[in-house]
Scaffold this motif. Structure first.
Motif, PDB file in Angstrom:
ATOM      1  N   VAL A  94       0.843  -1.199   0.000  1.00  0.00           N
ATOM      2  CA  VAL A  94       0.000   0.000   0.000  1.00  0.00           C
ATOM      3  C   VAL A  94       0.877   1.248   0.000  1.00  0.00           C
ATOM      4  O   VAL A  94       1.763   1.405   0.848  1.00  0.00           O
ATOM      5  CB  VAL A  94      -0.942   0.011   1.213  1.00  0.00           C
ATOM      6  N   ILE A 150      -9.029   1.830   0.073  1.00  0.00           N
ATOM      7  CA  ILE A 150      -9.027   1.250   1.420  1.00  0.00           C
ATOM      8  C   ILE A 150     -10.441   1.216   1.987  1.00  0.00           C
ATOM      9  O   ILE A 150     -10.871   0.218   2.582  1.00  0.00           O
ATOM     10  CB  ILE A 150      -8.082   2.044   2.344  1.00  0.00           C
ATOM     11  N   VAL A 200      -0.126  -6.681   5.333  1.00  0.00           N
ATOM     12  CA  VAL A 200       0.093  -5.382   4.707  1.00  0.00           C
ATOM     13  C   VAL A 200       1.566  -5.010   4.717  1.00  0.00           C
ATOM     14  O   VAL A 200       2.252  -5.148   5.747  1.00  0.00           O
ATOM     15  CB  VAL A 200      -0.727  -4.288   5.436  1.00  0.00           C
ATOM     16  N   SER A 231       3.541  -1.595   4.089  1.00  0.00           N
ATOM     17  CA  SER A 231       3.350  -0.160   3.901  1.00  0.00           C
ATOM     18  C   SER A 231       4.278   0.585   4.848  1.00  0.00           C
ATOM     19  O   SER A 231       4.643   0.060   5.906  1.00  0.00           O
ATOM     20  CB  SER A 231       1.892   0.228   4.186  1.00  0.00           C
ATOM     21  N   CYS A 284       0.846   2.591   9.146  1.00  0.00           N
ATOM     22  CA  CYS A 284      -0.529   2.074   9.119  1.00  0.00           C
ATOM     23  C   CYS A 284      -1.540   3.195   9.318  1.00  0.00           C
ATOM     24  O   CYS A 284      -2.570   3.009   9.982  1.00  0.00           O
ATOM     25  CB  CYS A 284      -0.695   0.989  10.173  1.00  0.00           C
ATOM     26  N   LEU A 343      -5.077   3.174   6.347  1.00  0.00           N
ATOM     27  CA  LEU A 343      -5.037   1.792   6.812  1.00  0.00           C
ATOM     28  C   LEU A 343      -5.541   1.654   8.244  1.00  0.00           C
ATOM     29  O   LEU A 343      -5.895   0.557   8.675  1.00  0.00           O
ATOM     30  CB  LEU A 343      -3.616   1.245   6.699  1.00  0.00           C
ATOM     31  N   LEU A 365      -8.928  -0.173   8.337  1.00  0.00           N
ATOM     32  CA  LEU A 365      -8.881  -1.637   8.352  1.00  0.00           C
ATOM     33  C   LEU A 365      -8.364  -2.150   9.689  1.00  0.00           C
ATOM     34  O   LEU A 365      -8.851  -3.159  10.217  1.00  0.00           O
ATOM     35  CB  LEU A 365      -7.988  -2.141   7.223  1.00  0.00           C
ATOM     36  N   ILE A 408      -6.589  -6.616   9.800  1.00  0.00           N
ATOM     37  CA  ILE A 408      -5.186  -6.806   9.439  1.00  0.00           C
ATOM     38  C   ILE A 408      -4.532  -7.789  10.412  1.00  0.00           C
ATOM     39  O   ILE A 408      -4.611  -7.615  11.627  1.00  0.00           O
ATOM     40  CB  ILE A 408      -4.424  -5.472   9.436  1.00  0.00           C
ATOM     41  N   VAL A 420       1.669  -6.701   9.693  1.00  0.00           N
ATOM     42  CA  VAL A 420       2.119  -5.463   9.055  1.00  0.00           C
ATOM     43  C   VAL A 420       3.637  -5.470   8.973  1.00  0.00           C
ATOM     44  O   VAL A 420       4.321  -5.756   9.970  1.00  0.00           O
ATOM     45  CB  VAL A 420       1.660  -4.221   9.838  1.00  0.00           C
TER      46      VAL A 420
END
Length: 255
Positions: A24, A37, A50, A52, A55, A62, A65, A71, A74
């Motif tokens: 992302v 998203i 994820v 990214s 977050c 994010l 989510l 999620i 991460v």
């Protein structure tokens, strides 16, 4: 060549299933694919992994989510602006792999370029290379999963650590302008991680503020070629939020 345009964000993310991995784009709240998203949150998918830079913040990006518990894991380089993120991580609800920011950027780029792994000096002599970083805590606060040690090697008298490239099932990115063939142009600092995330996705989905026809973009101005993009959707101007607003009083002192 057929158009890659889809009618709306819901169609764009319709085949993203629970358990998928996502790269992302965005940095803080700058250049985040917010509409995609939100559509993903409405779809009900969960157990997402994820990649990214961060977050988002509570309830934005994010963070939407995350707040819904969608999620599972991460991989990020910065997590300091999200209280719910900290709560889930410390309570053992969320698995987190912290990685140096430049390393994360290169892992995404390498994955997109077909490079399985590379050596970097970043992290040598620290738990990044030696292992032991807490990826997931247990409910009692003990470390349930710790990062493993990574291979290191010496080149020209200096030690380097081996890092792997990232390939995600899907990538979600935001661009200022795109054409129906998926060629993208990013606006200033909103470029950030977007081109890198876009390269790393097996299926890359782009939301753009303005969609144009093939040939309208100067080839020299394209930041991410359409070969990396499978779907594109026009979402209109983005409502950009500021994470930390600072003002100045009449004396010129920050307040």
């Amino acid at each position: 060549m057929s158009s890659k345009q889809v009618k709306d964000v819901h169609e764009a993310v319709a085949d993203i299933a629970s358990g998928s991995s996502l790269a992302v784009g965005g940095f803080g709240l700058c250049g985040i694919p917010d509409a995609l998203i939100e559509a993903l949150a409405e779809s009900g998918v969960d157990n997402l992994e994820v990649y990214s830079n961060n977050c988002g913040v509570d309830g934005v990006g994010l963070g939407v989510l995350l707040g819904l518990g969608r999620i599972r894991r991460v991989t990020a380089s910065y997590v300091g602006e999200n209280k719910e993120f900290a709560r889930q991580y410390l309570s053992g609800e969320l698995e987190v792999e912290l990685t140096p920011q430049g390393t994360l950027a290169e892992r995404l780029r390498a994955g997109g370029a077909g490079i399985p792994a590379f050596y970097t000096p970043a992290g040598v002599g620290t738990p990044v290379a030696d292992g032991g970083l807490p990826w997931r805590y247990a409910a009692d606060g003990s470390v349930a999963i710790a990062s493993p040690p990574k291979e290191t090697r010496e080149f020209d008298g200096r030690r380097y650590v081996l890092e792997t490239g990232i390939r995600a099932d899907y990538a979600l990115v935001h661009a200022a302008v795109g054409d129906t063939q998926g060629n993208l142009v990013f606006d200033k600092t909103a470029m950030n991680f977007n081109p890198l995330a876009g390269m790393a996705g097996r299926v890359t989905i782009a939301q753009v503020e303005r969609l144009v026809q093939p040939g309208e973009l100067d080839p020299e101005s394209i930041h991410l070629p359409g070969v990396f993009v499978q779907r594109i959707v026009e979402t209109g101007p983005q409502d950009v939020r500021i994470e930390k607003r600072t003002v100045r009083d009449d004396a010129g002192v920050n307040a």
